[in-house]
Motif scaffolding. Sequence first.
Motif, PDB file in Angstrom:
ATOM      1  N   GLY A 277     -14.520 -37.390 -18.746  1.00 43.42           N
ATOM      2  CA  GLY A 277     -13.699 -36.354 -18.125  1.00 43.42           C
ATOM      3  C   GLY A 277     -13.625 -36.500 -16.617  1.00 43.42           C
ATOM      4  N   LEU A 278     -14.752 -36.825 -15.994  1.00 42.59           N
ATOM      5  CA  LEU A 278     -14.755 -37.029 -14.547  1.00 42.59           C
ATOM      6  C   LEU A 278     -13.884 -38.224 -14.163  1.00 42.59           C
ATOM      7  N   LEU A 279     -13.970 -39.304 -14.934  1.00 46.98           N
ATOM      8  CA  LEU A 279     -13.168 -40.487 -14.640  1.00 46.98           C
ATOM      9  C   LEU A 279     -11.681 -40.225 -14.848  1.00 46.98           C
ATOM     10  N   ASN A 280     -11.339 -39.453 -15.862  1.00 48.78           N
ATOM     11  CA  ASN A 280      -9.937 -39.127 -16.113  1.00 48.78           C
ATOM     12  C   ASN A 280      -9.356 -38.221 -15.037  1.00 48.78           C
ATOM     13  N   SER A 281     -10.231 -37.573 -14.270  1.00 49.42           N
ATOM     14  CA  SER A 281      -9.767 -36.683 -13.204  1.00 49.42           C
ATOM     15  C   SER A 281      -9.508 -37.443 -11.902  1.00 49.42           C
ATOM     16  N   VAL A 282      -9.804 -38.739 -11.888  1.00 47.15           N
ATOM     17  CA  VAL A 282      -9.632 -39.551 -10.684  1.00 47.15           C
ATOM     18  C   VAL A 282      -8.271 -40.235 -10.727  1.00 47.15           C
ATOM     19  N   PRO A 283      -7.426 -40.107  -9.696  1.00 45.61           N
ATOM     20  CA  PRO A 283      -6.148 -40.841  -9.662  1.00 45.61           C
ATOM     21  C   PRO A 283      -6.397 -42.346  -9.719  1.00 45.61           C
ATOM     22  N   ARG A 284      -5.555 -43.047 -10.485  1.00 46.90           N
ATOM     23  CA  ARG A 284      -5.738 -44.485 -10.666  1.00 46.90           C
ATOM     24  C   ARG A 284      -4.448 -45.232 -10.332  1.00 46.90           C
ATOM     25  N   LEU A 285      -4.597 -46.349  -9.623  1.00 50.43           N
ATOM     26  CA  LEU A 285      -3.452 -47.139  -9.217  1.00 50.43           C
ATOM     27  C   LEU A 285      -2.845 -47.923 -10.376  1.00 50.43           C
ATOM     28  N   ASP A 286      -3.607 -48.095 -11.465  1.00 50.21           N
ATOM     29  CA  ASP A 286      -3.099 -48.871 -12.588  1.00 50.21           C
ATOM     30  C   ASP A 286      -2.378 -48.004 -13.610  1.00 50.21           C
ATOM     31  N   GLU A 343     -22.339 -38.397 -30.084  1.00 52.55           N
ATOM     32  CA  GLU A 343     -21.118 -39.122 -30.404  1.00 52.55           C
ATOM     33  C   GLU A 343     -20.818 -40.228 -29.404  1.00 52.55           C
ATOM     34  N   SER A 344     -21.840 -40.736 -28.728  1.00 52.58           N
ATOM     35  CA  SER A 344     -21.608 -41.707 -27.656  1.00 52.58           C
ATOM     36  C   SER A 344     -20.877 -42.957 -28.153  1.00 52.58           C
ATOM     37  N   LYS A 345     -21.184 -43.417 -29.360  1.00 54.06           N
ATOM     38  CA  LYS A 345     -20.521 -44.616 -29.877  1.00 54.06           C
ATOM     39  C   LYS A 345     -19.049 -44.368 -30.173  1.00 54.06           C
ATOM     40  N   ALA A 346     -18.744 -43.122 -30.573  1.00 56.64           N
ATOM     41  CA  ALA A 346     -17.353 -42.799 -30.906  1.00 56.64           C
ATOM     42  C   ALA A 346     -16.473 -42.685 -29.673  1.00 56.64           C
ATOM     43  N   VAL A 347     -17.041 -42.176 -28.577  1.00 52.39           N
ATOM     44  CA  VAL A 347     -16.229 -41.933 -27.379  1.00 52.39           C
ATOM     45  C   VAL A 347     -16.331 -43.068 -26.372  1.00 52.39           C
ATOM     46  N   SER A 348     -17.343 -43.942 -26.513  1.00 46.65           N
ATOM     47  CA  SER A 348     -17.577 -44.995 -25.529  1.00 46.65           C
ATOM     48  C   SER A 348     -16.376 -45.913 -25.418  1.00 46.65           C
ATOM     49  N   GLY A 349     -16.012 -46.209 -24.174  1.00 51.70           N
ATOM     50  CA  GLY A 349     -14.933 -47.151 -23.942  1.00 51.70           C
ATOM     51  C   GLY A 349     -13.556 -46.539 -24.037  1.00 51.70           C
ATOM     52  N   SER A 350     -13.435 -45.208 -24.218  1.00 52.07           N
ATOM     53  CA  SER A 350     -12.116 -44.586 -24.315  1.00 52.07           C
ATOM     54  C   SER A 350     -11.417 -44.543 -22.963  1.00 52.07           C
ATOM     55  N   VAL A 351     -12.172 -44.788 -21.911  1.00 55.82           N
ATOM     56  CA  VAL A 351     -11.586 -44.870 -20.573  1.00 55.82           C
ATOM     57  C   VAL A 351     -12.466 -45.756 -19.739  1.00 55.82           C
ATOM     58  N   GLY A 352     -11.892 -46.409 -18.769  1.00 54.27           N
ATOM     59  CA  GLY A 352     -12.684 -47.244 -17.865  1.00 54.27           C
ATOM     60  C   GLY A 352     -11.916 -47.515 -16.598  1.00 54.27           C
ATOM     61  N   ILE A 353     -12.676 -47.785 -15.538  1.00 47.26           N
ATOM     62  CA  ILE A 353     -12.070 -48.108 -14.259  1.00 47.26           C
ATOM     63  C   ILE A 353     -12.529 -49.493 -13.853  1.00 47.26           C
ATOM     64  N   THR A 354     -11.590 -50.323 -13.462  1.00 45.52           N
ATOM     65  CA  THR A 354     -11.942 -51.666 -13.013  1.00 45.52           C
ATOM     66  C   THR A 354     -12.508 -51.626 -11.614  1.00 45.52           C
ATOM     67  N   LEU A 355     -13.704 -52.167 -11.441  1.00 48.61           N
ATOM     68  CA  LEU A 355     -14.340 -52.203 -10.134  1.00 48.61           C
ATOM     69  C   LEU A 355     -13.829 -53.409  -9.350  1.00 48.61           C
ATOM     70  N   GLN A 356     -13.462 -53.158  -8.095  1.00 48.35           N
ATOM     71  CA  GLN A 356     -12.976 -54.224  -7.222  1.00 48.35           C
ATOM     72  C   GLN A 356     -14.105 -54.774  -6.379  1.00 48.35           C
TER      73      GLN A 356
END
Length: 356
Positions: A277-286, A343-356
């Motif tokens: 949820g925190l990651l989805n709240s961050v604007p992303r350039l991609d 439910e960590s296995k079920a939700v893991s990887g549903s979002v990710g941010i590429t580190l530069q």
Amino acid sequence: MWARCRMVRHKRAKYMTTDTPTNTSPLLQVRDLRTSFITPQGKIPAVNGISFDVNHGETLGLVGESGCGKSVSALSIMRLVPNPPGVIESGEVLFEGVDLLKISNKEMQSVRGAGIGMIFQEPMSSLNPVLTIGRQITEPLGVHLGLSGVAAENRAAELLEMVGIADSRRRLGDHPHQLSGGQRQRVMIAIGLSCEPKLLIADEATTALDVTIQAQILELMKNLTSQLGTSLLIITHNLGIIARYADRLNVMYAGKIRESGTAEQVYLRPSHPYTIGLLNSVPRLDRPLSERLDPIEGEIPDPLNLPMGCAFRPRCRWVTEQCKVAEPVLGQIAGRQSVACYESKAVSGSVGITLQ
């Protein structure tokens, strides 16, 4: 001058044991730390049994919404929790092998500034409005390093130059209101690093600044701590601003750590619904500009009336019946990554941010 600072700090570090820990041991070890506030309505568990390490030369991020217990964790480490109403109930805070919760107040005073420095949230309220910048920088130099007069003034000017404030000698006579927000924050960094602490805690150090100044301040702290070999604990509510700077992350919610791991693990494969949820709240350039942010619905629960089971359950889109029965414990899932979720296995990887 830097060599003199190290020599004086070593002489004054009376809280150290005779058995000096090796650099393979964590610089800071927090174990089952619990801090509460006693109010007329009842006891509020602000920090509810957290454990983490900060290694030598490492940058650790402590992330979560306001009210999750991040700042209280830092204040507990520094033994600055106001009492009353706050009380550190139990746990250990081992700094270079010494439990800071068991040493005397006088010994703790020698740790603050010399061993552990701290940059507080709002510099305008942290700096004394009636004292000059020079007076506030030279105070820890006198207390911990025994510097006074011209020597302290020269050192203060050197610190201001180090944090990027021009005409540093003249600025020593200024008061906080004569500086911009970014300059005040730089002064706070100068004070925090004045005695070359081994650990610097930055508590929401960039919250009140615009984004361009935020980047400058974060870059400055990272560069200075790298040069001095200082460990850095960054406390923030914004996962986005520390993606570039943290080696590891701890995600806090309702007084507990819900996910931890290296920055690469947490950003590329988040495994707790709150982290996602925190990651989805961050604007992303991609992502397309037309795509709306995905906020976390609801609010942090009342600490006096936490829900049964998982504290994040009322806001979680992956909630199950098991989540309503018992709160999950933090457990290792891969490498150095740990998560407290059924439910960590079920939700893991549903979002990710590429580190530069």
